[in-house]
Design a protein around this motif. Structure first.
Motif, PDB file in Angstrom:
ATOM      1  N   ARG A  68      13.039  11.419   1.126  1.00  0.00           N
ATOM      2  CA  ARG A  68      13.179  12.368   0.014  1.00  0.00           C
ATOM      3  C   ARG A  68      12.321  11.925  -1.175  1.00  0.00           C
ATOM      4  NH1 ARG A  68      18.600  12.228  -2.447  1.00  0.00           N
ATOM      5  NH2 ARG A  68      19.181  12.022  -0.276  1.00  0.00           N
ATOM      6  N   ILE A  69      12.353  10.642  -1.474  1.00  0.00           N
ATOM      7  CA  ILE A  69      11.551  10.119  -2.580  1.00  0.00           C
ATOM      8  C   ILE A  69      10.065  10.271  -2.279  1.00  0.00           C
ATOM      9  CG2 ILE A  69      10.886   7.980  -3.751  1.00  0.00           C
ATOM     10  CD1 ILE A  69      13.908   7.205  -3.534  1.00  0.00           C
ATOM     11  N   ASP A  70       9.661   9.984  -1.058  1.00  0.00           N
ATOM     12  CA  ASP A  70       8.249  10.127  -0.688  1.00  0.00           C
ATOM     13  C   ASP A  70       7.791  11.582  -0.806  1.00  0.00           C
ATOM     14  OD1 ASP A  70       7.935   7.411  -0.240  1.00  0.00           O
ATOM     15  OD2 ASP A  70       8.280   7.576   1.928  1.00  0.00           O
ATOM     16  N   ARG A  71       8.641  12.511  -0.401  1.00  0.00           N
ATOM     17  CA  ARG A  71       8.286  13.939  -0.523  1.00  0.00           C
ATOM     18  C   ARG A  71       8.162  14.332  -2.005  1.00  0.00           C
ATOM     19  NH1 ARG A  71      11.976  14.386   3.720  1.00  0.00           N
ATOM     20  NH2 ARG A  71      13.622  15.055   2.303  1.00  0.00           N
ATOM     21  N   ALA A  72       9.095  13.876  -2.810  1.00  0.00           N
ATOM     22  CA  ALA A  72       9.047  14.187  -4.243  1.00  0.00           C
ATOM     23  C   ALA A  72       7.808  13.595  -4.895  1.00  0.00           C
ATOM     24  CB  ALA A  72      10.306  13.670  -4.933  1.00  0.00           C
ATOM     25  N   ARG A  73       7.492  12.354  -4.536  1.00  0.00           N
ATOM     26  CA  ARG A  73       6.300  11.707  -5.086  1.00  0.00           C
ATOM     27  C   ARG A  73       5.029  12.458  -4.665  1.00  0.00           C
ATOM     28  NH1 ARG A  73       6.392   6.764  -7.104  1.00  0.00           N
ATOM     29  NH2 ARG A  73       8.192   6.145  -5.873  1.00  0.00           N
ATOM     30  N   ALA A  75       4.805  15.538  -4.073  1.00  0.00           N
ATOM     31  CA  ALA A  75       4.781  16.821  -4.795  1.00  0.00           C
ATOM     32  C   ALA A  75       4.479  16.632  -6.288  1.00  0.00           C
ATOM     33  CB  ALA A  75       6.111  17.545  -4.629  1.00  0.00           C
ATOM     34  N   GLY A  76       4.284  15.374  -6.685  1.00  0.00           N
ATOM     35  CA  GLY A  76       3.912  15.115  -8.061  1.00  0.00           C
ATOM     36  C   GLY A  76       5.041  14.689  -8.992  1.00  0.00           C
ATOM     37  N   ALA A  77       6.234  14.538  -8.451  1.00  0.00           N
ATOM     38  CA  ALA A  77       7.358  14.113  -9.279  1.00  0.00           C
ATOM     39  C   ALA A  77       7.200  12.667  -9.698  1.00  0.00           C
ATOM     40  CB  ALA A  77       8.669  14.298  -8.530  1.00  0.00           C
ATOM     41  N   ASP A  78       7.698  12.337 -10.873  1.00  0.00           N
ATOM     42  CA  ASP A  78       7.663  10.974 -11.370  1.00  0.00           C
ATOM     43  C   ASP A  78       8.972  10.300 -10.969  1.00  0.00           C
ATOM     44  OD1 ASP A  78       6.935   8.667 -12.720  1.00  0.00           O
ATOM     45  OD2 ASP A  78       7.668   9.404 -14.646  1.00  0.00           O
ATOM     46  N   VAL A  79       8.950   9.622  -9.817  1.00  0.00           N
ATOM     47  CA  VAL A  79      10.160   8.952  -9.326  1.00  0.00           C
ATOM     48  C   VAL A  79       9.934   7.461  -9.183  1.00  0.00           C
ATOM     49  CG1 VAL A  79      11.125  10.946  -8.137  1.00  0.00           C
ATOM     50  CG2 VAL A  79       9.539   9.461  -6.939  1.00  0.00           C
TER      51      VAL A  79
END
Length: 79
Positions: A68-73, A75-79
């Motif tokens: 989930r974190i890899d997908r968010a990252r 997509a450009g999310a700052d995680v």
């Protein structure tokens, strides 16, 4: 073995590196959360047998979160 600037160049070394180094590697895209998790899980599997230091290990949930974190990252999310 370290790269320029003293940064770890392989996952086994990164797994033992300070958290700030791991975060930098994740943020730069040098490694994914899932790759780092699998490296740590492999180390636990290889080394914990005699030690018994890890009492509970929920790899399914950890893998879901890492993905989930890899997908968010990605997509450009700052995680």
């Amino acid at each position: 073995m370290t790269g320029s600037g003293g940064s770890p160049t392989d996952l086994d070394e990164l797994a033992l590196a300070p958290l700030t180094t791991q975060i930098d590697a994740l943020a730069s895209g040098a490694v994914t959360s899932r790759d780092l998790l699998e490296c740590v899980a492999d180390r636990i599997d290889r080394l914990d047998g005699e030690l018994g230091a890890v009492v509970t290990l929920d790899l399914d949930r950890a893998r879901e979160r890492a993905d989930r974190i890899d997908r968010a990252r990605a997509a450009g999310a700052d995680v």
